[in-house]
Motif scaffolding. Structure first.
Motif, PDB file in Angstrom:
ATOM      1  N   GLY A 136      -0.495   3.951  -8.077  1.00  0.00           N
ATOM      2  CA  GLY A 136      -0.359   3.600  -6.672  1.00  0.00           C
ATOM      3  C   GLY A 136      -1.183   2.413  -6.212  1.00  0.00           C
ATOM      4  N   PHE A 137      -1.930   1.790  -7.114  1.00  0.00           N
ATOM      5  CA  PHE A 137      -2.674   0.575  -6.767  1.00  0.00           C
ATOM      6  C   PHE A 137      -2.803  -0.281  -8.023  1.00  0.00           C
ATOM      7  CE2 PHE A 137      -6.906   1.562  -8.588  1.00  0.00           C
ATOM      8  CZ  PHE A 137      -6.799   2.926  -8.796  1.00  0.00           C
ATOM      9  N   THR A 138      -3.236  -1.526  -7.830  1.00  0.00           N
ATOM     10  CA  THR A 138      -3.320  -2.467  -8.943  1.00  0.00           C
ATOM     11  C   THR A 138      -4.594  -2.195  -9.729  1.00  0.00           C
ATOM     12  OG1 THR A 138      -2.161  -4.075  -7.551  1.00  0.00           O
ATOM     13  CG2 THR A 138      -3.133  -4.884  -9.606  1.00  0.00           C
ATOM     14  N   PHE A 139      -4.492  -1.290 -10.664  1.00  0.00           N
ATOM     15  CA  PHE A 139      -5.648  -0.782 -11.406  1.00  0.00           C
ATOM     16  C   PHE A 139      -6.461  -1.918 -12.030  1.00  0.00           C
ATOM     17  CE2 PHE A 139      -8.004   2.398 -13.644  1.00  0.00           C
ATOM     18  CZ  PHE A 139      -8.220   1.924 -14.926  1.00  0.00           C
ATOM     19  N   ASN A 140      -5.777  -2.901 -12.585  1.00  0.00           N
ATOM     20  CA  ASN A 140      -6.464  -3.976 -13.307  1.00  0.00           C
ATOM     21  C   ASN A 140      -7.456  -4.736 -12.430  1.00  0.00           C
ATOM     22  OD1 ASN A 140      -4.485  -3.181 -15.038  1.00  0.00           O
ATOM     23  ND2 ASN A 140      -3.816  -5.243 -15.589  1.00  0.00           N
ATOM     24  N   ASN A 141      -7.274  -4.713 -11.114  1.00  0.00           N
ATOM     25  CA  ASN A 141      -8.132  -5.474 -10.203  1.00  0.00           C
ATOM     26  C   ASN A 141      -9.380  -4.710  -9.768  1.00  0.00           C
ATOM     27  OD1 ASN A 141      -6.266  -7.514 -10.282  1.00  0.00           O
ATOM     28  ND2 ASN A 141      -5.387  -7.070  -8.283  1.00  0.00           N
TER      29      ASN A 141
END
Length: 116
Positions: free
Chosen positions: A26-31
């Protein structure tokens, strides 16, 4: 919908090992930088380990340094906490946290009990 789901907790004897996982969605994990916290009964929540978004930098609480290892797999959107040489005082609920620019996401926690 943002989710952080911890798993891998359980009952272990002193000196044993456990590996916790935290799966993100649900979110941009890599960031996001990722952290593991823990809260023992009757105590405040404390920061255990931290890893930067790219996984290059890690930091640990003095109480776990040399025994715990945080890592992440950005392709799997998962952060791990390898816990070795566990002690009675490591008993706590362990929480996964994702953070970026003042935004915090939390999991519901997984219980680790160190007992003989």
């Amino acid at each position: 919908q943002v989710q952080l789901v911890e798993s891998g907790g359980g009952l272990v004897q002193p000196g044993g090992s456990l590996r916790l996982s935290c799966a993100a969605s649900g979110f941009t994990f890599n960031n996001y930088g990722m952290k593991w916290y823990r809260q023992a009964p009757g105590k405040e929540r404390e920061l255990v380990a931290h890893i930067t978004s790219g996984g290059v930098t890690t930091r640990y609480a003095d109480s776990v340094k040399g025994r715990f290892t945080i890592s992440r797999d950005n392709a799997k959107k998962t952060v791990y906490l390898q816990m070795d040489t566990l002690k009675f005082e490591d008993t706590a609920v362990y929480y996964c946290n994702g953070f970026l620019n003042g935004v915090d996401y939390w999991g519901k926690g997984t219980l680790v009990t160190v007992s003989s």
